[in-house]
Motif scaffolding. Structure first.
Motif, PDB file in Angstrom:
ATOM      1  N   VAL A 269     -14.156  61.128 -64.536  1.00 17.83           N
ATOM      2  CA  VAL A 269     -12.810  61.367 -64.023  1.00 17.83           C
ATOM      3  C   VAL A 269     -11.886  61.598 -65.212  1.00 17.83           C
ATOM      4  O   VAL A 269     -11.783  60.753 -66.106  1.00 17.83           O
ATOM      5  CB  VAL A 269     -12.292  60.192 -63.175  1.00 17.83           C
ATOM      6  CG1 VAL A 269     -10.897  60.504 -62.633  1.00 17.83           C
ATOM      7  CG2 VAL A 269     -13.254  59.886 -62.028  1.00 17.83           C
ATOM      8  N   VAL A 270     -11.236  62.744 -65.231  1.00 21.49           N
ATOM      9  CA  VAL A 270     -10.292  63.085 -66.289  1.00 21.49           C
ATOM     10  C   VAL A 270      -8.904  62.596 -65.894  1.00 21.49           C
ATOM     11  O   VAL A 270      -8.458  62.783 -64.758  1.00 21.49           O
ATOM     12  CB  VAL A 270     -10.271  64.610 -66.530  1.00 21.49           C
ATOM     13  CG1 VAL A 270      -9.063  65.015 -67.367  1.00 21.49           C
ATOM     14  CG2 VAL A 270     -11.558  65.051 -67.217  1.00 21.49           C
ATOM     15  N   GLY A 271      -8.221  61.964 -66.833  1.00 21.49           N
ATOM     16  CA  GLY A 271      -6.828  61.609 -66.657  1.00 21.49           C
ATOM     17  C   GLY A 271      -5.971  62.563 -67.465  1.00 21.49           C
ATOM     18  O   GLY A 271      -6.180  62.731 -68.670  1.00 21.49           O
ATOM     19  N   LEU A 272      -5.017  63.229 -66.812  1.00 16.87           N
ATOM     20  CA  LEU A 272      -4.135  64.176 -67.483  1.00 16.87           C
ATOM     21  C   LEU A 272      -2.693  63.679 -67.449  1.00 16.87           C
ATOM     22  O   LEU A 272      -2.264  63.073 -66.468  1.00 16.87           O
ATOM     23  CB  LEU A 272      -4.210  65.555 -66.810  1.00 16.87           C
ATOM     24  CG  LEU A 272      -5.541  66.302 -66.912  1.00 16.87           C
ATOM     25  CD1 LEU A 272      -5.487  67.597 -66.116  1.00 16.87           C
ATOM     26  CD2 LEU A 272      -5.920  66.575 -68.366  1.00 16.87           C
ATOM     27  N   ASN A 273      -1.961  63.965 -68.516  1.00 12.83           N
ATOM     28  CA  ASN A 273      -0.560  63.570 -68.632  1.00 12.83           C
ATOM     29  C   ASN A 273      -0.414  62.052 -68.583  1.00 12.83           C
ATOM     30  O   ASN A 273       0.518  61.524 -67.980  1.00 12.83           O
ATOM     31  CB  ASN A 273       0.279  64.227 -67.531  1.00 12.83           C
ATOM     32  CG  ASN A 273       1.747  64.286 -67.880  1.00 12.83           C
ATOM     33  OD1 ASN A 273       2.119  64.523 -69.030  1.00 12.83           O
ATOM     34  ND2 ASN A 273       2.596  64.067 -66.892  1.00 12.83           N
TER      35      ASN A 273
ATOM     36  N   ALA B  23      -1.923  54.098 -63.019  1.00 15.31           N
ATOM     37  CA  ALA B  23      -1.115  53.060 -63.675  1.00 15.31           C
ATOM     38  C   ALA B  23      -0.606  53.531 -65.033  1.00 15.31           C
ATOM     39  O   ALA B  23       0.423  53.043 -65.519  1.00 15.31           O
ATOM     40  CB  ALA B  23      -1.930  51.781 -63.839  1.00 15.31           C
ATOM     41  N   ALA B  24      -1.322  54.479 -65.643  1.00 16.27           N
ATOM     42  CA  ALA B  24      -0.901  55.051 -66.928  1.00 16.27           C
ATOM     43  C   ALA B  24      -0.010  56.272 -66.733  1.00 16.27           C
ATOM     44  O   ALA B  24       0.270  56.995 -67.706  1.00 16.27           O
ATOM     45  CB  ALA B  24      -2.122  55.412 -67.766  1.00 16.27           C
ATOM     46  N   GLY B  25       0.416  56.518 -65.494  1.00 11.10           N
ATOM     47  CA  GLY B  25       1.324  57.626 -65.215  1.00 11.10           C
ATOM     48  C   GLY B  25       0.668  58.981 -65.138  1.00 11.10           C
ATOM     49  O   GLY B  25       1.362  60.009 -65.139  1.00 11.10           O
ATOM     50  N   GLY B  26      -0.681  59.021 -65.072  1.00 10.74           N
ATOM     51  CA  GLY B  26      -1.384  60.291 -65.119  1.00 10.74           C
ATOM     52  C   GLY B  26      -1.890  60.784 -63.786  1.00 10.74           C
ATOM     53  O   GLY B  26      -1.761  60.121 -62.752  1.00 10.74           O
ATOM     54  N   SER B  27      -2.464  61.973 -63.805  1.00 13.11           N
ATOM     55  CA  SER B  27      -3.099  62.588 -62.654  1.00 13.11           C
ATOM     56  C   SER B  27      -4.613  62.477 -62.808  1.00 13.11           C
ATOM     57  O   SER B  27      -5.160  62.802 -63.868  1.00 13.11           O
ATOM     58  CB  SER B  27      -2.707  64.062 -62.542  1.00 13.11           C
ATOM     59  OG  SER B  27      -1.296  64.205 -62.417  1.00 13.11           O
ATOM     60  N   ALA B  28      -5.293  62.016 -61.751  1.00 12.95           N
ATOM     61  CA  ALA B  28      -6.747  61.815 -61.789  1.00 12.95           C
ATOM     62  C   ALA B  28      -7.454  63.072 -61.301  1.00 12.95           C
ATOM     63  O   ALA B  28      -7.192  63.556 -60.192  1.00 12.95           O
ATOM     64  CB  ALA B  28      -7.126  60.618 -60.936  1.00 12.95           C
ATOM     65  N   VAL B  29      -8.361  63.584 -62.130  1.00 10.77           N
ATOM     66  CA  VAL B  29      -9.055  64.835 -61.852  1.00 10.77           C
ATOM     67  C   VAL B  29     -10.565  64.591 -61.861  1.00 10.77           C
ATOM     68  O   VAL B  29     -11.099  64.057 -62.838  1.00 10.77           O
ATOM     69  CB  VAL B  29      -8.716  65.911 -62.910  1.00 10.77           C
ATOM     70  CG1 VAL B  29      -9.427  67.223 -62.587  1.00 10.77           C
ATOM     71  CG2 VAL B  29      -7.208  66.120 -62.996  1.00 10.77           C
ATOM     72  N   LEU B  30     -11.241  64.983 -60.798  1.00 11.18           N
ATOM     73  CA  LEU B  30     -12.704  64.889 -60.780  1.00 11.18           C
ATOM     74  C   LEU B  30     -13.270  65.971 -61.691  1.00 11.18           C
ATOM     75  O   LEU B  30     -13.058  67.172 -61.466  1.00 11.18           O
ATOM     76  CB  LEU B  30     -13.237  65.064 -59.364  1.00 11.18           C
ATOM     77  CG  LEU B  30     -14.767  64.982 -59.209  1.00 11.18           C
ATOM     78  CD1 LEU B  30     -15.276  63.597 -59.597  1.00 11.18           C
ATOM     79  CD2 LEU B  30     -15.189  65.325 -57.784  1.00 11.18           C
ATOM     80  N   ALA B  31     -13.980  65.555 -62.736  1.00  8.95           N
ATOM     81  CA  ALA B  31     -14.493  66.504 -63.728  1.00  8.95           C
ATOM     82  C   ALA B  31     -15.784  67.163 -63.260  1.00  8.95           C
ATOM     83  O   ALA B  31     -16.606  66.544 -62.588  1.00  8.95           O
ATOM     84  CB  ALA B  31     -14.726  65.789 -65.059  1.00  8.95           C
TER      85      ALA B  31
END
Length: 292
Positions: A73-77, A178-186
């Protein structure tokens, strides 16, 4: 745009500065550094981006589990200073170290003496992973190239394929949020799933709060891309969710791999790009700030 790449902070071979410079030379305007389970290269990447005039998004690629199956799972921003993120990284560093020692032990049993020290030398300050062992096997003359290292010793089902109890996908999504990011399925097409299994994974990801799916990861067959889009729509309908946003990236690790070159893929114009989530969030924050 390229929202999936790796530097020497994990298992890439270019430094964050070199990576951003390469992205700039390839015409990439929006770039994310998404090293495995670390944000150690973000500061250098963003400094370089500021100097070169390229927008560098803070990202991370988390190892996680969907049931008993490993997924990323990629976290962006994300906010690199987030305590939630820090705790998740510390846990994975511990798990990766345990796995590295077990991989080295397995390779030692096959006669590859000095595996742990060799892998660590390849990793430098990065967390030791399978690609570092692969590079050591090549450098030590045990195999011809990294592809053969994985095919013979480190790939799925091989001696160096050591299972790790990563945090579950739902927990990983919560950490990213919780880190303010968007969760992306890689790279959903790279897990070797049947169509039915992939549909279940996509549905579970959306139901657990996932924000976007990597529609393209490196160059891929257009037929596969269309099929993935159809599965995304079907999974969203079944889950009672709107169609997810879409992301893209090269999954760049090293030069001389044109199928993974920075900026080598583009999103179709008729999908909602993941970066719209950030613009929406920023608009909402400005709106709340301006309320009397």
């Amino acid at each position: 745009m390229d929202l999936h790449s790796h530097s020497t902070a994990s298992d890439g071979i270019l430094s964050p500065e070199q990576l951003v410079s390469r992205a700039k030379s390839r015409g990439v305007s929006l770039f994310a550094l998404t090293d495995h389970d670390t944000v150690g290269g973000i500061a250098e990447a963003q400094r370089t981006g500021d100097r070169l005039g390229i927008d560098v998004v803070a990202g991370i690629e988390f190892s996680s589990l969907w049931g008993r199956r490993s997924v990323h799972v990629v976290g962006l921003n994300v906010d690199p200073q987030s305590e939630s993120l820090r705790q998740a990284i510390v846990l994975r560093e511990h798990l990766r170290q345990e796995r590295a020692e077990r991989i080295a032990g397995q390779l030692e049993k096959r006669g590859f003496h000095g595996a742990l020290e060799g892998g660590r030398a390849q990793a430098g300050e990065a967390v030791l992973g399978r690609p570092h062992f692969a590079r050591w096997l090549v450098e030590a003359g045990h195999v011809e190239d990294m592809s053969r290292a994985f095919k013979r010793y480190l790939g799925a089902g091989k001696v160096g394929d050591v299972r790790v109890e990563w945090p579950q996908m739902a927990e990983t999504i919560e950490t990213i949020h919780a880190a303010g990011g968007s969760a992306v399925l890689a790279h959903p097409l790279k897990y070797g799933l049947t169509r039915t299994q992939l549909l279940r994974l996509l549905g579970a990801f959306l139901e657990e709060g996932g924000d976007a799916v990597e529609l393209l990861c490196g160059r891929q067959n257009p037929v596969q891309t269309r099929e993935l889009r159809n599965l995304l729509l079907a999974a969203a309908e079944t889950a009672g969710k709107p169609p997810p946003h879409c992301s893209l990236g090269s999954d760049f690790h090293q030069p001389e791999q044109p199928w993974r070159e920075l900026g080598c893929v583009w999103l179709p114009t008729d999908v909602e790009p993941v970066w719209n989530l950030w613009h929406t969030l920023h608009r909402e924050q400005r709106s709340q700030t301006s309320l009397p």
